[in-house]
Design a protein around this motif. Structure first.
Motif, PDB file in Angstrom:
ATOM      1  N   GLN A  32       9.865 -14.163   9.498  1.00  0.00           N
ATOM      2  CA  GLN A  32      10.860 -13.971   8.666  1.00  0.00           C
ATOM      3  C   GLN A  32      10.175 -12.820   7.799  1.00  0.00           C
ATOM      4  N   GLN A  33      11.243 -11.861   7.404  1.00  0.00           N
ATOM      5  CA  GLN A  33      10.615 -10.749   6.524  1.00  0.00           C
ATOM      6  C   GLN A  33      10.325 -11.052   5.308  1.00  0.00           C
ATOM      7  N   ARG A  58      -2.368 -11.025  11.957  1.00  0.00           N
ATOM      8  CA  ARG A  58      -1.346 -10.430  12.812  1.00  0.00           C
ATOM      9  C   ARG A  58      -0.779 -11.589  13.595  1.00  0.00           C
ATOM     10  N   CYS A  59       0.523 -11.478  13.870  1.00  0.00           N
ATOM     11  CA  CYS A  59       1.116 -12.486  14.520  1.00  0.00           C
ATOM     12  C   CYS A  59       0.676 -12.567  16.026  1.00  0.00           C
ATOM     13  N   LYS A  83       1.885 -12.448   5.976  1.00  0.00           N
ATOM     14  CA  LYS A  83       1.958 -12.526   4.505  1.00  0.00           C
ATOM     15  C   LYS A  83       1.690 -14.088   4.128  1.00  0.00           C
ATOM     16  N   SER A  84       2.227 -15.216   4.868  1.00  0.00           N
ATOM     17  CA  SER A  84       2.196 -16.333   4.587  1.00  0.00           C
ATOM     18  C   SER A  84       2.680 -17.351   6.018  1.00  0.00           C
ATOM     19  N   VAL A  98       6.401 -12.435   7.290  1.00  0.00           N
ATOM     20  CA  VAL A  98       5.611 -11.138   7.602  1.00  0.00           C
ATOM     21  C   VAL A  98       6.217 -10.017   6.791  1.00  0.00           C
ATOM     22  N   ASP A  99       5.134  -8.757   7.041  1.00  0.00           N
ATOM     23  CA  ASP A  99       5.957  -7.632   6.694  1.00  0.00           C
ATOM     24  C   ASP A  99       5.972  -6.738   8.115  1.00  0.00           C
ATOM     25  N   GLN A 100       7.150  -6.640   8.478  1.00  0.00           N
ATOM     26  CA  GLN A 100       7.604  -6.117   9.755  1.00  0.00           C
ATOM     27  C   GLN A 100       7.513  -4.655   9.731  1.00  0.00           C
ATOM     28  N   ILE A 101       6.972  -4.016  10.616  1.00  0.00           N
ATOM     29  CA  ILE A 101       6.721  -2.770  10.823  1.00  0.00           C
ATOM     30  C   ILE A 101       7.540  -2.311  12.159  1.00  0.00           C
TER      31      ILE A 101
END
Length: 136
Positions: A32-33, A58-59, A83-84, A98-101
């Motif tokens: 999830q963002q 990193r996932c 992030k968590s 996450v912070d998705q790029i």
């Protein structure tokens, strides 16, 4: 797609003892963002993938089709910075914020959940907005 940045190791035994895996030893991991709360994708993790995710930021997922670990973004550049990580109340599903790029979906879409929407609202939602519109 195994990443050279992965850190093989062992998941904390206290965490491992709490997890309720599927019969094939996996847990669904919802990405999830972190800031918009947009659901991006679903991947699968075993204890090693979760350990790598927690220790590298990193996932890391387990590919059921290829039978190997993969780090999101290693080949596409569409990285997920963790992030968590939270465990649901039944200890059988992970929520990874996450912070998705870039795109999260392998199709190139931002999310895996926007191409085939089956329902956008429920009959109760429609009834409520009808009552609201009529002043009730």
């Amino acid at each position: 797609m195994t990443s050279s940045t992965s850190r093989p190791g062992r998941l904390d035994p206290e965490i491992a003892a709490r997890l309720k895996h599927s019969p094939d030893g996996l847990l669904p991991a919802i990405a999830q963002q972190h800031d918009t709360h947009e659901v991006l994708m679903l991947g699968w993790m075993d204890d090693e993938a979760l350990h790598r995710t927690l220790t590298t930021g990193r996932c890391t997922y387990w590919s059921r089709s290829r039978q190997e670990y993969w780090v999101k973004g290693d080949t596409s550049g569409h990285v997920q910075h963790v992030k968590s990580v939270a465990l649901d109340c039944d200890a059988d599903t992970l929520l990874v914020k996450v912070d998705q790029i870039g795109a999260a979906c392998h199709t190139g879409a931002r999310t895996c959940f926007d191409a085939d929407v089956l329902l956008t609202d429920t009959p109760a939602d429609r009834a409520a907005s009808g009552a609201h519109a009529s002043g009730q």
